[in-house]
Every structure is written in structure tokens, then in C-alpha cells.
Design a protein around this motif. Sequence first.
Motif, mmCIF file in Angstrom:
data_model
loop_
_atom_site.group_PDB
_atom_site.id
_atom_site.type_symbol
_atom_site.label_atom_id
_atom_site.label_comp_id
_atom_site.label_asym_id
_atom_site.label_seq_id
_atom_site.Cartn_x
_atom_site.Cartn_y
_atom_site.Cartn_z
ATOM 1 N N HIS A 111 -8.326 -29.496 -51.066
ATOM 2 C CA HIS A 111 -9.532 -28.776 -50.532
ATOM 3 C C HIS A 111 -9.108 -27.527 -50.279
ATOM 4 N N TRP A 134 -2.290 -36.902 -49.533
ATOM 5 C CA TRP A 134 -3.654 -37.289 -49.682
ATOM 6 C C TRP A 134 -3.640 -38.415 -50.449
ATOM 7 N N ARG A 138 -5.186 -41.905 -49.891
ATOM 8 C CA ARG A 138 -6.576 -42.425 -50.563
ATOM 9 C C ARG A 138 -6.447 -43.826 -51.175
ATOM 10 N N LEU A 312 -12.239 -39.455 -38.804
ATOM 11 C CA LEU A 312 -12.791 -38.886 -39.830
ATOM 12 C C LEU A 312 -14.038 -39.957 -40.449
ATOM 13 N N GLY A 317 -19.036 -40.444 -41.570
ATOM 14 C CA GLY A 317 -20.230 -41.573 -42.089
ATOM 15 C C GLY A 317 -21.368 -41.673 -41.103
ATOM 16 N N THR A 320 -23.760 -37.366 -42.244
ATOM 17 C CA THR A 320 -24.425 -37.154 -43.211
ATOM 18 C C THR A 320 -25.423 -37.929 -43.634
ATOM 19 N N THR A 324 -29.598 -37.286 -44.185
ATOM 20 C CA THR A 324 -30.163 -37.548 -45.422
ATOM 21 C C THR A 324 -31.655 -38.616 -45.191
ATOM 22 N N ARG A 387 -12.084 -26.225 -53.174
ATOM 23 C CA ARG A 387 -10.785 -26.594 -53.958
ATOM 24 C C ARG A 387 -9.521 -25.730 -53.694
ATOM 25 N N PRO A 448 -23.988 -33.829 -54.996
ATOM 26 C CA PRO A 448 -24.020 -34.070 -53.839
ATOM 27 C C PRO A 448 -22.962 -34.742 -52.798
ATOM 28 N N PHE A 449 -22.141 -35.837 -53.653
ATOM 29 C CA PHE A 449 -21.203 -36.164 -53.155
ATOM 30 C C PHE A 449 -19.854 -35.812 -53.902
ATOM 31 N N GLY A 450 -19.860 -34.530 -54.371
ATOM 32 C CA GLY A 450 -18.623 -34.034 -55.158
ATOM 33 C C GLY A 450 -18.420 -34.905 -56.422
ATOM 34 N N ARG A 454 -11.602 -36.414 -56.010
ATOM 35 C CA ARG A 454 -11.710 -36.598 -54.597
ATOM 36 C C ARG A 454 -13.006 -36.411 -54.193
ATOM 37 N N CYS A 456 -16.577 -38.061 -52.596
ATOM 38 C CA CYS A 456 -16.814 -38.716 -51.395
ATOM 39 C C CYS A 456 -16.280 -39.924 -51.235
HETATM 40 C C1 HEM Z 1 -25.291 -38.867 -47.447
HETATM 41 C C2 HEM Z 1 -24.101 -39.123 -46.990
HETATM 42 C C3 HEM Z 1 -22.859 -38.528 -47.523
HETATM 43 C C4 HEM Z 1 -22.724 -37.340 -48.299
HETATM 44 C C5 HEM Z 1 -23.872 -36.363 -48.795
HETATM 45 C C6 HEM Z 1 -21.223 -36.857 -48.454
HETATM 46 C C7 HEM Z 1 -20.826 -35.841 -49.228
HETATM 47 C C8 HEM Z 1 -19.269 -35.625 -49.250
HETATM 48 C C9 HEM Z 1 -18.924 -34.621 -50.002
HETATM 49 C C10 HEM Z 1 -19.693 -33.460 -50.706
HETATM 50 C C11 HEM Z 1 -17.692 -34.866 -49.969
HETATM 51 C C12 HEM Z 1 -16.519 -33.749 -50.657
HETATM 52 C C13 HEM Z 1 -16.240 -34.218 -51.890
HETATM 53 C C14 HEM Z 1 -15.617 -33.502 -52.793
HETATM 54 O O1 HEM Z 1 -14.819 -32.588 -52.436
HETATM 55 O O2 HEM Z 1 -15.780 -33.634 -54.092
HETATM 56 C C15 HEM Z 1 -17.069 -35.671 -49.288
HETATM 57 C C16 HEM Z 1 -15.940 -36.239 -48.780
HETATM 58 C C17 HEM Z 1 -15.431 -37.266 -47.948
HETATM 59 N N1 HEM Z 1 -16.742 -38.196 -47.555
HETATM 60 FE FE1 HEM Z 1 -18.581 -38.238 -47.648
HETATM 61 N N2 HEM Z 1 -20.650 -38.067 -47.778
HETATM 62 C C18 HEM Z 1 -21.419 -39.150 -47.160
HETATM 63 C C19 HEM Z 1 -21.202 -40.122 -46.468
HETATM 64 C C20 HEM Z 1 -19.968 -40.394 -46.328
HETATM 65 C C21 HEM Z 1 -19.761 -41.826 -45.563
HETATM 66 C C22 HEM Z 1 -20.704 -42.709 -45.278
HETATM 67 C C23 HEM Z 1 -18.084 -41.778 -45.357
HETATM 68 C C24 HEM Z 1 -17.472 -43.013 -44.638
HETATM 69 C C25 HEM Z 1 -17.713 -43.646 -44.425
HETATM 70 C C26 HEM Z 1 -17.653 -40.512 -45.851
HETATM 71 C C27 HEM Z 1 -16.526 -40.379 -45.985
HETATM 72 C C28 HEM Z 1 -15.724 -39.057 -46.589
HETATM 73 C C29 HEM Z 1 -14.570 -38.820 -46.699
HETATM 74 C C30 HEM Z 1 -13.415 -39.637 -46.101
HETATM 75 C C31 HEM Z 1 -14.413 -37.733 -47.716
HETATM 76 C C32 HEM Z 1 -13.130 -37.116 -47.903
HETATM 77 C C33 HEM Z 1 -12.549 -37.591 -49.340
HETATM 78 C C34 HEM Z 1 -11.235 -36.988 -49.667
HETATM 79 O O3 HEM Z 1 -10.975 -35.780 -49.372
HETATM 80 O O4 HEM Z 1 -10.520 -37.752 -50.546
HETATM 81 N N3 HEM Z 1 -18.710 -39.733 -46.488
HETATM 82 N N4 HEM Z 1 -18.471 -36.209 -48.628
#
Ligand code: HEM
Length: 513
Positions: A111, A134, A138, A312, A317, A320, A324, A387, A448-450, A454, A456
Motif C-alpha cells: 500500500h 503481508w 494474507r 484491524l 469491519g 465501513t 454504507t 499502492r 469500492p473494495f479495490g 490486495r 478487501c
Molecule cells: C462496505 C464495507 C467495506 C468496504 C467498502 C471496504 C473497502 C476496502 C478497500 C477499498 C480496501 C483496500 C483494497 C485495495 O487496496 O485494493 C480494503 C482493505 C481491507 N479491508 Fe475492507 N472494506 C469493507 C469491509 C470490510 C470488512 C467487513 C472487513 C473485515 C471484517 C474488512 C477488512 C479489510 C482488510 C483487512 C483490508 C486490508 C487487506 C490487505 O491489505 O490485504 N473490510 N477494504
Amino acid sequence: MISYLINLMFDNILLSLIIVCTFLYYYTTSTYDTWRKLNVPYAKPVPIFGNIFKMFTGLEHQVDAFGRIYQQFPNDKFCGFYQMSTPFLMIRDPELINTMIIKDFSYFTDHGIDMNPSVNVMARSLFFATGQKWKIMRQKLSPGFTSGKLKGTHEQIRECSDQLTNCIHDKSKETDGIEVYELVGNLATDVIGTCAFGMKLDTINNDNSSFRQNVKKVFKPSGKVIFLQILGVLFPKIIKILRLQTSPVDVNAINFFHSVFREVIEYRTKNDVVRNDLTQTLMKARQDLVISSDYKGEEKYCELDIIANAMLLFTAGSETVTATASFCFYELALHKDIQDRLRAEIISSKIKYGGQLNNEFLEDLHYADMVLDETHRKYTIITALLRGATQDYDVPGESLTIEKGQKILIPIYSIHHDPKYYPNPDTFDPERFTAEEKSKRPNGTFLPFGDGPRHCIGKRFAELELKIILTKILSKFEISPCEKTEIPLQMKKERGITSPRNGIWLNFKPIVD
Ligand code: HEM
């Protein structure tokens, strides 16, 4: 004599000031020719602040700051800007974004956020971890999000949602308008507490719980932290030497979660408690990477790596999902036709599946998918992807080589609001997400989730939770605006994630069966 001394002092102060200002000017502008030299179009920086003066002083939200830069170069695939003195490359072109984060992921595995793990425990968590460290973590955490594990969470999410509907029911008897952001925040805290960590927090009925307060604190920067962050961007070396904490994470909140999760893990280990949840996944990671003598990898892990990931997952969790779901309720209140159609889908699916809120039922809610996708687009909770280049990268078809270490920003909020891909972007319109409309847009325009390795890790958990919450609430209530409903909504400027400035006030009218 006295006047001579005063003059000398004054002269010295003035001289010192001049020296400090000159030093600051040269130090902070020394990088400002990076993009010109590389022939990359760039936004003109101002001394010290680069292109983010208004954002840094809280006058402007991140999305507006990045949006201005994005719009300045409508015909370019990428452009440069400066965050204080640090050069950032903004990638605008969806095809290039897609290539970089999926096909050429090996060049951009991190990142690119500099954080010292010995100073800030969150640097040990998955989001901030880099390279092999990482990758291994992961792999260890992914089993916590399989379909089988997610299925096991249905009942717990349903139970928490039932408590929320009861709470809204009681409140709706007393008052016309309910502030929903806070309520959903309590629900999301309870859901992640029970599904991931087996803790019954009951935040819905006790919204002053220390858990909710600390979740809020985690990413809420204090004045001191903001000052240290500025210092960190201006003088990274000094911050490193002095080992000062410059992340936006509140230290007390860190300590709170640290002790809670340590207790949970210790309790389960001591009492041989085995549950099919995220804590179990974390404990397996702890066994494999920290305790077992079989682990021979070069990357070293310790107890704190496990605790940081617990923190984290808990915070990522809850905030976000809260945002939404609340924005979705807001739009449904303002668009009764969309709300009615969604409720009709829920009711007919319930009949089809005999009232069971199982996987098949949830997968059949296609209109709910469209409504949620449009919420993700319009509100884009995480406004940009980050990134860091981990190797030199020749941009395909361009004369630019991105050098190792270069920081990259992908402005997903701006892409989600670009009329080129989403005409009338401020209009809430789920029809943008029919299969036919989606196929007309290039890849890389909805993130929205990437995306890529990497992306979400909690995406499917979040989608599941959001659908269950929607189902439960729309089955019981008609949502409409109330006197306090803010139209349009004002957003908080000082936060990285998209969240409402004054809460979201709505009317919930119980539906009589
Ligand atoms: C509406 C809900 C959510 C949105 C919009 C969201 C969005 C994102 C985004 C944009 C990233 C960065 C992805 C990237 O760099 O490509 C991310 C990473 C991450 N999210 Fe979410 N997220 C949500 C819910 C959650 C939930 C429920 C969890 C865990 C229970 C979670 C855990 C994580 C973790 C641990 C990362 C880091 C992943 C990595 O670096 O390998 N997220 N999320």
C-alpha cells in the motif's frame, strides 16, 4: 545598553526566522521538479503543502482535493501531484489501473504507507504490512472468510439485526426522527464482535459501550496526532530518529483493543475453546507463525502481529459497513419507488424460500445488489486506493518508468463520479448496475473494495451483512425523511473515510403485517 540588547535579540530572532523559513522553503520544494523532469503532467504545487493545502488545513475533504487534480487532466492516463513534499502519481485510466493492480500486481504489492512497527502496532496489521510479511499473513487470514465460515455467521448477524429492529421499534414510538448512523454503528460493532471474536457486546442496547467509543477513536485524529503527522510528512527522518507516533490511530484505543484481544486469545487457549470464527483463524496463524517451531520462514512474527490484525479486522469491519448501510437507508428514504421495489423483491424471495434467510435467498436478491452497488458508487467509503511500487515498472505503451518506491494513488471516488462512466453522477440510480449497463463500462471503473490480490479481504462478509441488515429493516419498516433530514447531506471534512457531518436522521414507520 538595554536598547542595544533588545535590538540584538530582535535581529537574531529575525535572522533565525529567515534562516528557518529559507530552510523550510528549500527543504519542502526540493522535490517539486520530479514530474516536470519525467514529463508527467502535474498539478502546480505551493511551497510546503504541495497540492493539499486546503485538505491539510481541514478546509476541504480529501475527495474534493483529489477530485480537482483528477479533473484537471481529463485526457491523461496519469498525472503527478505533491502531498507536502512527497511526489504522488495519480492513475486516472481504468485500463491502466486494472493492469497495475491485477496483471502487474507483483510490481505493486504494497500500500506504500510508511509506518514503523516498533512505534505503531497497526503497522503490523495486514493493511499496512508489506512484501512477504503481508503475503504470508494474507494466506493465513484468508481461510477466515471462506463461504463455509461466512455461512456460520448468518444466524449471528440475524440475531443482532433483530435487536436493531426492536430498538428502532421502541424509538419510533417516542420520536419522529431517528439518528440512524449511530444505531447502525452499534449494530455493526455487535456483529463483528460476535461473528469474529465470539463476544456478545450488546452495544445496541448500551450505546456508550467502551467498544463503540474505542472503535470511533481508532481513526479519529487528535490535534497532537495531526501536528505529528504534518511533522512526519515534512521531516520524516527526524520523526524516525525520535520514534514519534505519526499515524492517525489513537493510542488509548490501541491499548484498549490490545488488552481485550489478548484476553480473548488467552482465555480460549487456556480453556481449549474452539469456534469456527475469525479468532480461531487468528489463533491458527499465531500457532503456525509465532509458536510452532516448524515455521522456518525469513519473516519473523510475534504476538503483536496477531493482536494488530485482530484490531484491524474489528475496526475495518465495523466503520465501513456502518457508513454504507446508513447511506443506503438515506437514499431509500428519499427514493420511495426504489425502496418499494426492493421490499417487493425481499418479500417475494422470502415466500420463495419459505421464510429462510439462507444463502440461496440472499444470492437471489439481485435488485438489492444493484441498490448496494449504487450506494458503494455514490458514497465510496474508502475514497482512494494506495499502492507503492516495489520494483521499477515500465508503464505499458508510455515512455514513463515508475521507479521503485514511488507512491501511487487511485482516485476511486473521482472515477465513480466521472460523468464519462456514470452520467449525472450525483443521482442515485441502481439501474446503472443492471448486467447490461455494467457490461458497457470498462473494467477498473467500479472499485469500492479495490481489486487484485490486495482487494478487501472482508468484501463478501460485508456484502452478506449489508443484505441481511437491509432485509430485516425493510421487512419491518417504511423509511422516509423527517424534519431533521439533511438534504443534501454534509460530509465530515477531516476524516479519510466518507461519513456524515451531522448524522443521518430518518423516520421509521412500522409496517403492520
Ligand atoms: C462496505 C464495507 C467495506 C468496504 C467498502 C471496504 C473497502 C476496502 C478497500 C477499498 C480496501 C483496500 C483494497 C485495495 O487496496 O485494493 C480494503 C482493505 C481491507 N479491508 Fe475492507 N472494506 C469493507 C469491509 C470490510 C470488512 C467487513 C472487513 C473485515 C471484517 C474488512 C477488512 C479489510 C482488510 C483487512 C483490508 C486490508 C487487506 C490487505 O491489505 O490485504 N473490510 N477494504
